[in-house]
Design a protein around this motif. Structure first.
Motif, short mmCIF file in Angstrom:
data_model
loop_
_atom_site.label_atom_id
_atom_site.label_comp_id
_atom_site.label_asym_id
_atom_site.label_seq_id
_atom_site.Cartn_x
_atom_site.Cartn_y
_atom_site.Cartn_z
N GLU A 21 0.84 -1.21 0.00
CA GLU A 21 0.00 0.00 0.00
C GLU A 21 0.87 1.26 0.00
N ARG A 68 2.21 1.95 -3.46
CA ARG A 68 1.16 2.46 -4.34
C ARG A 68 0.91 3.95 -4.07
N GLU A 69 0.88 4.33 -2.79
CA GLU A 69 0.68 5.74 -2.43
C GLU A 69 1.82 6.59 -2.96
N ILE A 118 3.72 6.01 -5.58
CA ILE A 118 3.60 6.14 -7.04
C ILE A 118 2.48 7.11 -7.40
N ARG A 119 1.34 7.02 -6.69
CA ARG A 119 0.26 7.97 -6.93
C ARG A 119 0.72 9.40 -6.68
N GLY A 120 1.51 9.59 -5.62
CA GLY A 120 2.03 10.92 -5.29
C GLY A 120 2.92 11.46 -6.38
N TRP A 143 2.80 10.64 -9.62
CA TRP A 143 1.99 10.92 -10.82
C TRP A 143 1.10 12.14 -10.64
N ASN A 144 0.68 12.38 -9.43
CA ASN A 144 -0.23 13.50 -9.19
C ASN A 144 0.49 14.84 -8.99
#
Length: 199
Positions: A187, A190-191, A193-195, A197-198
């Motif tokens: 988890e 994933r957070e 990677i999201r950070g 990309w965002n």
């Protein structure tokens, strides 16, 4: 089925990790691996089943003033002699033909040891389809077909597990490509990677 479970358990624990077990026999102590001790203990458990016949055989041998090996050899010679005489009679006195028939029957009677047990657990598997390694070990070690087949499967399973373990270790230790390697992420990752990309 018990033996199958024991051998499959051995497959989970590679032989290199086997601890030694000291066993005392005939005033001598030997260090055995767990797999060796397991095999010998299985043979020892079979002794209870054959003990009455063994004692009877020793009694018959003593009555003839022979060792059990000598007694068995004498029985085999007597049986062969009777069979040869009967075949010679059936062949009209031709002893050469009788001997040839005996040789051919000997080849035909040579059954793979433990084939009946093997068929009980693997009724749809033909002995002709088995790897030659299994049949060779049965002949070389004078061992049971079922035992050797299960050992063969356990060895292959050990190799497969070792290869899978090595592959996992290689995937985890390599830098890898920019492409997703299919490794499941936590988890937190994933957070992260999201950070990225965002942002």
């Amino acid at each position: 089925m018990e033996e199958t479970n024991k051998i499959l358990t051995e497959a989970e624990n590679p032989a290199s990790e086997d601890p030694f077990i000291p066993v005392k026999f005939n005033k001598e102590t030997r260090n055995l691996t767990v797999s060796e001790a397991s095999c010998l203990s299985q043979k020892g458990l079979k002794y209870d089943a054959i003990s009455p016949q063994w004692e009877k055989l020793k009694l018959f041998a003593r009555q003839e003033n022979m060792s059990t090996a000598q007694f068995l050899d004498a029985l085999e010679k007597e049986r062969t002699q009777r069979k040869t005489e009967e075949l010679t009679r059936q062949c009209g006195g031709n002893s050469d033909m009788a001997k040839r028939i005996m040789e051919l029957e000997g080849v035909k009677e040579e059954v793979i040891r433990g084939e009946k047990d093997f068929k009980e657990y693997f009724p749809h598997k033909s002995t002709d389809s088995l790897p030659s390694e299994v049949l060779d070990r049965v002949k070389e070690n004078n061992s049971n077909l079922l035992d050797e087949y299960l050992r063969y499967k356990a060895r292959n399973e050990n190799v497969k597990r070792a290869e899978e373990k090595q592959l996992r270790e290689n995937l985890l230790s390599s830098v890898g490509s920019q492409k997703d390697s299919g490794i499941s992420r936590t988890e937190e990752s994933r957070e992260f990677i999201r950070g990225i990309w965002n942002s």
